[in-house]
Design an enzyme around this catalytic site. Sequence first.
Site, short mmCIF file in Angstrom:
data_model
loop_
_atom_site.label_atom_id
_atom_site.label_comp_id
_atom_site.label_asym_id
_atom_site.label_seq_id
_atom_site.Cartn_x
_atom_site.Cartn_y
_atom_site.Cartn_z
N ASN A 81 0.79 -1.24 0.05
CA ASN A 81 -0.15 0.11 -0.14
C ASN A 81 0.92 1.14 -0.40
OD1 ASN A 81 0.22 -0.51 2.59
ND2 ASN A 81 -0.82 0.65 3.81
N GLU A 92 -0.17 4.88 0.37
CA GLU A 92 -0.54 6.05 1.40
C GLU A 92 -0.10 7.63 0.60
OE1 GLU A 92 -1.31 5.98 5.09
OE2 GLU A 92 -2.25 3.67 4.77
N CYS A 129 -4.15 0.87 -2.87
CA CYS A 129 -4.32 -0.22 -1.95
C CYS A 129 -3.02 -1.86 -2.44
CB CYS A 129 -4.95 -1.17 -1.03
SG CYS A 129 -6.65 -0.32 -0.28
N GLU A 155 -3.07 -4.85 -2.99
CA GLU A 155 -3.79 -5.93 -4.23
C GLU A 155 -3.81 -4.54 -5.20
OE1 GLU A 155 -4.40 -4.63 -0.96
OE2 GLU A 155 -6.11 -5.96 -1.00
N CYS A 184 -10.53 -4.56 0.20
CA CYS A 184 -11.34 -3.43 0.34
C CYS A 184 -12.39 -4.51 -0.93
CB CYS A 184 -11.16 -2.53 0.52
SG CYS A 184 -10.11 -1.63 -1.44
#
Length: 126
Positions: A42, A44, A53, A55, A85
């Site tokens: 991830n 941010e 994210c 993934e 998510c």
Amino acid sequence: MMYKELYGIACDMIPRAYAPFSKFKVGAALLSKDGQVFTGCNVENSSFGATICAERTAFVKAISEGTTEFEAIAIVSSEGEAWPCGICRQFMKEFCDEDFKIITGDDENSLKVYTMEEILPEGFRL
Ligand code: THU
């Protein structure tokens, strides 16, 4: 490739995560149908909504390199198991069939494996 091995590669990605805001670090390892592994973490951002994210990092790396067919993804966080998510489930749905496997767990001896269909039943596609 064994699920444990894929999970181990996801674990190795946790230190690469950039998560100064949530402190929740996530690693991912995406296995393509032709046996390649694409990793992700991830990333941010100060503008929180710009966060990517783990993934989706892995999927975007693979697709942008020309690989579009996938077998499985392993995901793990600094807190142990981590489930994708809603945005990531939809993102995966675009490229994965119902049998695509999502693997997570607190450690390599307690892995949980679900299919795309199980984590996003009746998922949307145009
Ligand atoms: N996150 C992921 O990278 N993957 C998941 O499966 C769940 C959430 C990230 C996004 C954000 O950087 C942090 O975890 C907390 O939401």
